[in-house]
Write an enzyme that holds these catalytic residues in place. Sequence first.
Site, PDB file in Angstrom:
ATOM      1  N   LYS A 241       0.823  -1.213   0.000  1.00 50.49           N
ATOM      2  CA  LYS A 241       0.000   0.000   0.000  1.00 50.49           C
ATOM      3  C   LYS A 241       0.858   1.266   0.000  1.00 50.49           C
ATOM      4  O   LYS A 241       2.075   1.203   0.125  1.00 50.49           O
ATOM      5  CB  LYS A 241      -0.960  -0.007   1.185  1.00 50.49           C
ATOM      6  CG  LYS A 241      -1.632  -1.341   1.444  1.00 50.49           C
ATOM      7  CD  LYS A 241      -2.533  -1.827   0.303  1.00 50.49           C
ATOM      8  CE  LYS A 241      -3.162  -3.147   0.729  1.00 50.49           C
ATOM      9  NZ  LYS A 241      -4.018  -3.811  -0.146  1.00 50.49           N
TER      10      LYS A 241
HETATM   11  C1  LIG Z   1      -4.881  -4.993   0.858  1.00 52.11           C
HETATM   12  C2  LIG Z   1      -6.344  -4.912   0.929  1.00 52.11           C
HETATM   13  C3  LIG Z   1      -7.056  -5.372   2.048  1.00 52.11           C
HETATM   14  C4  LIG Z   1      -6.386  -6.100   3.175  1.00 52.11           C
HETATM   15  O1  LIG Z   1      -5.497  -5.301   3.877  1.00 52.11           O
HETATM   16  P1  LIG Z   1      -4.617  -5.977   5.041  1.00 52.11           P
HETATM   17  O2  LIG Z   1      -4.014  -4.810   5.760  1.00 52.11           O
HETATM   18  O3  LIG Z   1      -3.575  -6.799   4.340  1.00 52.11           O
HETATM   19  O4  LIG Z   1      -5.507  -6.783   5.869  1.00 52.11           O
HETATM   20  C5  LIG Z   1      -8.423  -5.166   2.083  1.00 52.11           C
HETATM   21  N1  LIG Z   1      -9.082  -4.567   1.074  1.00 52.11           N
HETATM   22  C6  LIG Z   1      -8.437  -4.128  -0.026  1.00 52.11           C
HETATM   23  C7  LIG Z   1      -9.206  -3.439  -1.106  1.00 52.11           C
HETATM   24  C8  LIG Z   1      -7.042  -4.302  -0.146  1.00 52.11           C
HETATM   25  O5  LIG Z   1      -6.424  -3.892  -1.243  1.00 52.11           O
END
Ligand SMILES: *Cc1c(COP(=O)(O)O)cnc(C)c1O
Length: 387
Positions: free
Chosen positions: A191
């Site tokens: 992210k």
């Molecule tokens: C990465 C992601 C998640 C999960 O995030 P985590 O922090 O890894 O639990 C949930 N929703 C979307 C749209 C994502 O891209």
Amino acid sequence: MPPPDDAPARVVPLSKPTFGEEEVQAIRAVLDSGWVAGQGPRGAELEERFACWCDGAHVVAVSSCTAALHLALLGAGITAGDEVLVADYTYPATGHAVRYTGAEPVFVDVRPDTGTIDVDAAAAAITPRTAGIIAVDALGQCADYDPLRALAERHGLFLVEDAACSVGATYRGRPAGTLADVACFSLHARKGITSGEGGLLVTHDSERAARARRLSCFGVESAHARQASIGLPIPMFEELGYNYKLSDLQAAIAIVQLDRLPTLLAERRYVAAVYAERFDDLEEVTVPVVGEERDHTWQTYVLTLAPGISREQVAQRLRARGVGVNIGTFASHLQPVYGPRPPCPVSADLFARHLAIPMHANLDEDDLDYVVTEVTAAVRAAAAAPA
Ligand SMILES: *Cc1c(COP(=O)(O)O)cnc(C)c1O
């Protein structure tokens, strides 16, 4: 030793976090401080600092966005027998979080241009059992929150923003995190800002925030908060909470990453602008559409391949040439874990044709030239010689 003849001229990863000496110093300070567990001083500081990005909302630091989604749904009283509408085109964490509560995710198709939830399709999917909606800021761009809020209000539904990819995004001038009843961000390595793993739950409702905080700590007040009081306060365990705390080591990294956020966003926006210009007249691909009145974070940059071009063939060639590529994200309704589901044809099409290409804040002009040249060659080769 010289590289073998078939080694790529360059290696450009799909994604790469940006860390420096500041993160190392922040970790060292936490190690020296004596408090490395969750909900300590660095966690509190991260929450305060992130609140500035969300119009002063309440922020709860947790171990992942998935944990934040689970807590958001628990806080809304979502339970077995309920249905929750979920934007289909997403990482399946979104559907999983609904299943953790015992409720059923009902997958809703998305807009073909932005990949975000189709509000008319959501309206059509509402039943007497529907209790909430989770909209997803797909690949870093916000969903249509004004019509979504109107729909949620009309039917008394709880609205969640899955903002995993949208730290720094805006919708009609308002920041991601302030657009629904609760927003859930991710600090995962892929992210926009990262502490390796981590999440942030954001809400303007102080009661909701306090409950989420307790549920992230086994159902009781944090040990750090109790440590400050005189005497020997003994917590009572009255409800079944979880251990979803973010450690202060991770929080310290995330604080530094927040300092970097404006620069990281600017770098990604520059890369997106270069790609949009250089791929604009390449017939075999379509560049992403940014919806009206929003700022994209470009957590992922996807090209949509023209029908008939083998993504497999393109991806294989690009990987052999050192260019990191992947799918965009997932069509949830096609994942076996959820059982047979009605079709979401738009989401299925994006799942089949999106090709993610390198997007991060560490790409220089030579990297961009290389990616553009190699992607152009790969899609033209695939168009000329279909698999
Ligand atoms: C990465 C992601 C998640 C999960 O995030 P985590 O922090 O890894 O639990 C949930 N929703 C979307 C749209 C994502 O891209």
